[in-house]
Scaffold this active site. Sequence first.
Site, PDB file in Angstrom:
ATOM      1  CB  SER A 248      -8.568  26.489  -6.628  1.00  0.00           C
ATOM      2  OG  SER A 248      -7.338  25.869  -6.436  1.00  0.00           O
ATOM      3  CE  LYS A 252      -3.480  30.033  -7.970  1.00  0.00           C
ATOM      4  NZ  LYS A 252      -3.208  29.544  -6.680  1.00  0.00           N
ATOM      5  CD1 TRP A 339      -1.347  23.133  -3.709  1.00  0.00           C
ATOM      6  CD2 TRP A 339       0.773  22.843  -3.081  1.00  0.00           C
ATOM      7  NE1 TRP A 339      -0.553  23.212  -4.829  1.00  0.00           N
ATOM      8  CE2 TRP A 339       0.751  23.042  -4.470  1.00  0.00           C
ATOM      9  CE3 TRP A 339       2.005  22.642  -2.447  1.00  0.00           C
ATOM     10  CZ2 TRP A 339       1.893  23.044  -5.259  1.00  0.00           C
ATOM     11  CZ3 TRP A 339       3.160  22.646  -3.230  1.00  0.00           C
ATOM     12  CH2 TRP A 339       3.101  22.850  -4.617  1.00  0.00           C
ATOM     13  CG  HIS A 389      -7.946  22.709  -2.846  1.00  0.00           C
ATOM     14  ND1 HIS A 389      -7.567  24.001  -2.579  1.00  0.00           N
ATOM     15  CD2 HIS A 389      -8.035  22.617  -4.208  1.00  0.00           C
ATOM     16  CE1 HIS A 389      -7.415  24.659  -3.710  1.00  0.00           C
ATOM     17  NE2 HIS A 389      -7.700  23.848  -4.715  1.00  0.00           N
TER      18      HIS A 389
END
Length: 410
Positions: A248, A252, A339, A389
């Site tokens: 998540s 990044k 998302w 997720h």
Amino acid sequence: MLRLSIAPLLFSIASILVAQEPADTNYDETRVPSYKLPDALVDNSGKQVGRDEWSAHRRAEVQTLFEDSVYGKTPDQELTARYEILDNDPEALDGRATRKQIAAFFGDDGYRLDILVYIPNQPRKPVAGFVGLNFDGNHTVHSDPGIIKRRDNKKERGTKASRWQVEMIIGQGYALATVHRDRIDPDNYRNDFTDGIHPLFYREGQERPEPREWGSIGAWAWGLSRILDYFETDPQVDATRIAVMGHSRLGKAALWAGAQDTRFALVISNNSGCGGAALYRRCYGERIHHMIKPVGYWFCTNHHQYRHREHDLPVDQHMLLGLVAPRPLYIASATADRWADPKGEFLAAKYASHVYELFNRSNLSGHDLPMPDQPIHTTVGYHLRTGKHDVTAYDWQQYLKFSDTFLKED
Ligand code: GCU
């Protein structure tokens, strides 16, 4: 009394509101705008580049574009670390691993990061390994009572153990090192860059990063490189065979760390989504304008000008992934994680192929988005896991299999 009893209720209403996705979120594939991606292999002067020019100047140009328009520049200044070994237990995890805990001190005031390390006791030679940041504290990674728990951290031990699969990693012969992200830069919307590592790098009189200087993702990526520095000093680890992995927001950071620090031999992004592996220009799921208010501090402030203007960005995330080439790269998505735009994550990995092709490395160019749970393991790996997720045992099974191909010694 009344105030006390409604407080938890108000708090949960607030969390529901925060967790809710904004009404303008697009989940309709037919409403994805048509877009033209910038070409990683056309340099700033408009010239098509080949492999030599990529390595000689285009790669650096692309990195600068990401510094300027997305994550901000990480300071060049190097801080020497001083390590203090707090714990070295060769009998951890029922004798299967050596657990080390290291306090790394930086700068004159001794800014401290605590690194938790597990190293398999077998094989008895320097091992490959994984480096990643954790969300909630080192003691949440495993229920091992020997992990140092800070008194001010209220999270229970082992609460995030399923995301780390320590036994599986150790059992397959890999080391693991992790640091709590908040120790590098606190992850909350009040972040004013005063209580993480940023001040260590401020110039005389500077109080916060300039518009093109690093935010939290830059800081977390910096922290990942510092864990790798530690591995370089540990004779039980082969620091030339280290994967950087993140989930998540920390995925990044793992991508940005892997892009900047070419010592990472392999890069893994788990459900990293917008500002991670997903293509901005698809405008599907999370978008820049959704992030500005709650988490704008993750990026450089110059990034904020691209809200509702993704098409004007000088880069897109296939170029970030291209910065990892020719090293192996793994992108993972989850079916219920709309998302994060699973298809956008896949396409960025696919379009990074142009750079992998320069180095004659296998890639995703001939592939379409695979069916759930059908991993593709070219030099660029990808899977779409069924589910939400998260990081699961299934994800780690894929990462370990992939790492066996690329990180295990001949
Ligand atoms: C939020 C945020 C995402 C991020 C995720 C996470 O959902 O919008 O961009 O990846 O948190 O870090 O869990």
